[in-house]
Design a protein around this motif. Structure first.
Motif, mmCIF file in Angstrom:
data_model
loop_
_atom_site.group_PDB
_atom_site.id
_atom_site.type_symbol
_atom_site.label_atom_id
_atom_site.label_comp_id
_atom_site.label_asym_id
_atom_site.label_seq_id
_atom_site.Cartn_x
_atom_site.Cartn_y
_atom_site.Cartn_z
ATOM 1 N N LEU A 178 -31.201 40.110 99.053
ATOM 2 C CA LEU A 178 -32.630 40.069 98.710
ATOM 3 C C LEU A 178 -33.409 41.312 99.161
ATOM 4 O O LEU A 178 -34.451 41.628 98.608
ATOM 5 N N THR A 179 -32.909 41.973 100.208
ATOM 6 C CA THR A 179 -33.701 43.116 100.708
ATOM 7 C C THR A 179 -32.975 44.460 100.596
ATOM 8 O O THR A 179 -33.622 45.497 100.599
ATOM 9 N N GLY A 180 -31.636 44.426 100.522
ATOM 10 C CA GLY A 180 -30.860 45.683 100.553
ATOM 11 C C GLY A 180 -31.301 46.683 99.505
ATOM 12 O O GLY A 180 -31.604 47.845 99.813
ATOM 13 N N LYS A 181 -31.396 46.217 98.250
ATOM 14 C CA LYS A 181 -31.738 47.110 97.139
ATOM 15 C C LYS A 181 -33.140 47.694 97.350
ATOM 16 O O LYS A 181 -33.371 48.890 97.168
ATOM 17 N N LEU A 182 -34.065 46.791 97.729
ATOM 18 C CA LEU A 182 -35.453 47.233 97.943
ATOM 19 C C LEU A 182 -35.537 48.254 99.066
ATOM 20 O O LEU A 182 -36.241 49.263 98.959
ATOM 21 N N LEU A 183 -34.794 47.992 100.145
ATOM 22 C CA LEU A 183 -34.837 48.916 101.286
ATOM 23 C C LEU A 183 -34.282 50.282 100.908
ATOM 24 O O LEU A 183 -34.819 51.320 101.299
ATOM 25 N N ARG A 184 -33.197 50.276 100.112
ATOM 26 C CA ARG A 184 -32.614 51.562 99.697
ATOM 27 C C ARG A 184 -33.600 52.323 98.804
ATOM 28 O O ARG A 184 -33.812 53.523 98.963
ATOM 29 N N ALA A 185 -34.233 51.577 97.881
ATOM 30 C CA ALA A 185 -35.216 52.222 96.990
ATOM 31 C C ALA A 185 -36.400 52.748 97.794
ATOM 32 O O ALA A 185 -36.901 53.856 97.548
ATOM 33 N N ALA A 186 -36.840 51.963 98.804
ATOM 34 C CA ALA A 186 -37.962 52.402 99.648
ATOM 35 C C ALA A 186 -37.579 53.681 100.386
ATOM 36 O O ALA A 186 -38.394 54.608 100.515
ATOM 37 N N ASP A 192 -38.644 61.183 98.799
ATOM 38 C CA ASP A 192 -39.356 61.913 97.740
ATOM 39 C C ASP A 192 -40.760 62.304 98.227
ATOM 40 O O ASP A 192 -41.199 63.450 98.050
ATOM 41 N N ALA A 193 -41.450 61.341 98.885
ATOM 42 C CA ALA A 193 -42.803 61.621 99.395
ATOM 43 C C ALA A 193 -42.738 62.746 100.426
ATOM 44 O O ALA A 193 -43.578 63.655 100.437
ATOM 45 N N GLN A 194 -41.724 62.699 101.274
ATOM 46 C CA GLN A 194 -41.561 63.725 102.317
ATOM 47 C C GLN A 194 -41.357 65.106 101.686
ATOM 48 O O GLN A 194 -41.934 66.099 102.117
ATOM 49 N N ARG A 195 -40.523 65.153 100.622
ATOM 50 C CA ARG A 195 -40.265 66.427 99.924
ATOM 51 C C ARG A 195 -41.559 67.002 99.363
ATOM 52 O O ARG A 195 -41.814 68.195 99.438
ATOM 53 N N TRP A 220 -48.883 62.924 96.176
ATOM 54 C CA TRP A 220 -48.167 62.460 97.371
ATOM 55 C C TRP A 220 -48.404 60.967 97.593
ATOM 56 O O TRP A 220 -47.481 60.220 97.906
ATOM 57 N N GLN A 221 -49.698 60.552 97.364
ATOM 58 C CA GLN A 221 -50.040 59.151 97.605
ATOM 59 C C GLN A 221 -49.259 58.210 96.694
ATOM 60 O O GLN A 221 -48.863 57.128 97.110
ATOM 61 N N VAL A 222 -49.025 58.662 95.459
ATOM 62 C CA VAL A 222 -48.292 57.822 94.502
ATOM 63 C C VAL A 222 -46.899 57.533 95.061
ATOM 64 O O VAL A 222 -46.447 56.373 95.119
ATOM 65 N N ALA A 223 -46.227 58.617 95.513
ATOM 66 C CA ALA A 223 -44.875 58.454 96.052
ATOM 67 C C ALA A 223 -44.898 57.630 97.332
ATOM 68 O O ALA A 223 -44.056 56.745 97.545
ATOM 69 N N GLU A 226 -45.567 53.960 96.615
ATOM 70 C CA GLU A 226 -44.383 53.312 96.045
ATOM 71 C C GLU A 226 -43.404 52.953 97.163
ATOM 72 O O GLU A 226 -42.896 51.834 97.230
ATOM 73 N N SER A 227 -43.199 53.932 98.053
ATOM 74 C CA SER A 227 -42.282 53.692 99.170
ATOM 75 C C SER A 227 -42.781 52.529 100.027
ATOM 76 O O SER A 227 -42.015 51.636 100.401
ATOM 77 N N MET A 228 -44.105 52.537 100.295
ATOM 78 C CA MET A 228 -44.660 51.495 101.153
ATOM 79 C C MET A 228 -44.595 50.125 100.496
ATOM 80 O O MET A 228 -44.295 49.124 101.150
ATOM 81 N N SER A 229 -44.879 50.091 99.184
ATOM 82 C CA SER A 229 -44.876 48.768 98.548
ATOM 83 C C SER A 229 -43.450 48.215 98.462
ATOM 84 O O SER A 229 -43.247 47.011 98.640
ATOM 85 N N LEU A 230 -42.469 49.096 98.248
ATOM 86 C CA LEU A 230 -41.084 48.622 98.231
ATOM 87 C C LEU A 230 -40.684 48.129 99.616
ATOM 88 O O LEU A 230 -40.073 47.069 99.763
ATOM 89 N N ALA A 231 -41.070 48.915 100.644
ATOM 90 C CA ALA A 231 -40.720 48.533 102.014
ATOM 91 C C ALA A 231 -41.421 47.224 102.390
ATOM 92 O O ALA A 231 -40.828 46.362 103.048
ATOM 93 N N SER A 232 -42.690 47.073 101.942
ATOM 94 C CA SER A 232 -43.426 45.840 102.271
ATOM 95 C C SER A 232 -42.785 44.635 101.597
ATOM 96 O O SER A 232 -42.657 43.569 102.211
#
Ligand code: ATP
Length: 574
Positions: A178-186, A192-195, A220-223, A226-232
């Motif tokens: 349930l979380t593995g895929k989301l965590l990897r995507a996050a 990407d945001a860091q880059r 930057w905020q978009v990336a 996205e990362s934050m919403s996936l992680a959340s």
């Protein structure tokens, strides 16, 4: 699963892990867990013997023995944590240099700065050393020992614990599903945001000059969002599962107590066995619960290991360890073809030519003709698709970089100096005599310019240091290229930021290097440069249009048809 774990442990990313220390850690874990058995055995004795015999002497003696056993267990636990800290640090120190090499090669060959592999190394290190990492998993393989202990006390209680184990393992698998895929995507979105942030900071002046702050911030905020919403989303699911795990654990405790009481009432076990089995079961199930707790760290560490493996696979040590003699400087480019990674079309399409030692080649051609690409191939920075560049017969790409670097001076189009002193920059951050550094600066015509700076050769540049002008940077870059008189000198538009005085110094320096026998490849369109070269190559669309002695090529270019065939060459105006 065991097979994939074995493959993971054998992967290059974990090659720097000290296996022997890990075995010691495993032995320590066994010792800790066996010593923990003292507590249920103590309960067994106290409830079943001491309380009935009312022997205080036995109670004190047993308490003392168990106190020693538990203290010993705590001590070994501390030593185990310290050992893991050492294993993690030694791992990072062992693999760090190789990953740094791979990161530099990656950044140079793909022209895309990336230090992700080094960040990944720290992720793996933190997992090995941190309290919320490997140490939480290390006891998991010993869970069956506790199960056997409970079964030895009563099969019924063993069954309850087994049911609990199966439930917790199922919850661990569910957590992954349930979380593995989301965590990897996050994780990927976070990278990407860091880059984007790094790219913006590198070009902050452009952003400020043209008011691009808002646009860059939004991108930057978009990336980041996205990362934050996936992680959340992953954290939310993990929180539900964690609540479920806690509930299951409490229910199991209740079930064990109830089952224990049932067997006591039916005279199948004593109260001592009931209490001891409860302690054993609780201790045995704890690692499974902890495993679910560290799942997020486990997923990000797994992803980091995969990325490190990819970095090491793509940029293995291909260099020859063979030490070659100092080259004379004969440069041969043989049927050279190059295509940028991911690009279908080659940008260098079968170039061949040879230069004798001490020859000065001028390289001209229109924009995007492939001049800078050819310069990078000549320096062995990029790997050709086919063909080769050879210096005294040896392939420059396969040459040991440190050794080849001693024979090569390279000045790229965008001169980058590193944070450090001017002296360090000229000496290429290696050991050097002052006289050698000064000689290179004098040759490049920047000795007096450096002396006029506040701290002379010790002037610090880069973060927190002096900011040099474009021309100053170019001259120091030239001194770095000429340092210790390399046999091959490749200069990409070296006079782009130079004034008349600087250009005169440059031409004198290159003239002297040629007299010393160095082979020189210089990209430039300035007539003053082209008037001095021995040979001239005209590049267009990745191919050599003209190649030969300067006079001959210039004569050919004077013909209107030839000049038209190579657009951009007209402006040479020689
Ligand atoms: N890292 C890269 N990735 C993809 N394509 C690249 C890369 N570097 C160069 N190219 C492409 O290769 C071609 C040749 O570029 P190159 O920089 O060698 O030209 P050039 O002759 O030096 O041009 P200029 O005189 O404008 O500097 C161009 O089409 C460019 O888009």
């Amino acid at each position: 699963m065991i097979k994939s774990l074995a493959t993971l442990l054998r992967s290059p990313a974990l090659a720097g892990i000290d296996r022997r220390s890990l075995v010691t850690v495993a032995v320590a874990s066994i010792a800790i867990n066996l010593l923990i058995f003292a507590l249920p055995l103590y309960s067994l004795q106290v409830y079943d013997r001491v309380l009935t015999s009312r022997s205080l002497d036995t109670l004190w003696l047993l308490t003392l023995i168990v106190a020693v056993a538990l203290s010993l267990s705590a001590l070994i636990d501390t030593l185990r944590a310290r050992m893991l800290l050492r294993v993690g640090n030694a791992y990072a120190l062992a693999l760090g240099p190789r990953l740094m090499d791979a990161s530099i090669a990656h950044s140079a060959r793909l022209a895309e700065p990336s230090a992700q592999a080094l960040r990944d190394l720290q992720t793996v290190r933190s997992f090995v050393t941190g309290a919320q990492g490997l140490v939480s998993l290390i006891d998991a393989p010993l869970v069956p020992v506790f199960l056997v202990g409970v079964y030895a006390m009563h099969a019924g209680l063993g069954n309850v614990m087994l049911a609990g184990m199966v439930t917790l393992v199922a919850l661990a698998l569910a957590t992954d599903g349930l979380t593995g895929k989301l965590l990897r995507a996050a994780g990927e979105a976070g990278i990407d945001a860091q880059r984007r942030v790094e790219g913006v900071m590198q070009n902050a002046e452009v952003v400020e000059a043209m008011g691009m702050r808002t646009a860059m911030r939004v991108s930057w905020q978009v990336a980041q969002t996205e990362s934050m919403s996936l992680a959340s989303a992953a954290a939310e699911r993990a929180a539900h599962l964690s609540g479920l795990v806690k509930g299951v654990r409490l229910l199991l405790n209740l079930l064990l107590a109830a089952a224990g009481a049932w067997y006591v009432i039916h005279d199948e076990i004593t109260i001592g066995v009931m209490v001891a089995a409860g302690i054993l079961a609780a201790r045995g199930l704890a690692p499974l619960e902890a495993m679910i707790g560290v799942w997020k760290g486990l997923v990000s560490t797994r992803a980091a290991i995969d990325r490190i493996n990819t970095a090491l696979e793509h940029f293995p040590r291909t260099e020859s360890a063979m030490s070659l003699p100092v080259p004379r400087g004969e440069l041969s480019v043989e049927r050279l073809v190059y295509a940028p990674p991911g690009a279908g079309q080659p940008t260098i399409k079968g170039i061949s030519f040879t230069l004798e030692p001490g020859c000065w080649l001028g390289l001209i051609g229109p924009s995007a003709a492939g001049k800078s690409t050819l310069a990078k191939l000549i320096c062995g920075i990029w790997q050709p698709v086919s063909g080769s560049v050879r210096l005294d017969g040896a392939d420059v790409f396969a040459w040991n970089r440190a050794e080849f670097g001693r024979h090569c001076g390279y000045l790229p189009q965008d001169v980058e100096l590193f944070a450090g002193s001017i002296r360090d920059n000229i000496a290429r951050f290696g050991q050097a005599d002052d006289a050698e550094v000064v000689a290179a600066a004098q040759m490049a015509g920047c000795h007096h310019m450096i002396l006029r700076l506040a701290d002379g050769y010790d002037t610090r540049i880069g973060a927190g240091g002096t900011t040099l002008s474009g021309g100053q940077r170019q001259r120091i870059g030239l001194a770095r290229a000429l340092f210790r008189q390399p046999r091959l000198i490749v200069l990409d538009e070296p006079n782009a930021s130079l004034d008349h005085e600087g250009e005169t110094a440059l031409l004198q320096a290159v003239g002297r290097a040629r007299e010393g026998g160095a082979t020189i490849v210089m990209i430039s369109h300035r007539p003053s440069v082209l008037a001095r070269v021995d040979m001239l190559a005209v590049l267009a669309d990745g191919q050599v249009q003209h190649f030969g002695p300067r006079e001959e090529v210039l004569a050919r270019l004077q013909r209107p048809a030839a000049a038209r065939a190579v657009p951009g060459v007209r402006r040479v105006g020689v």
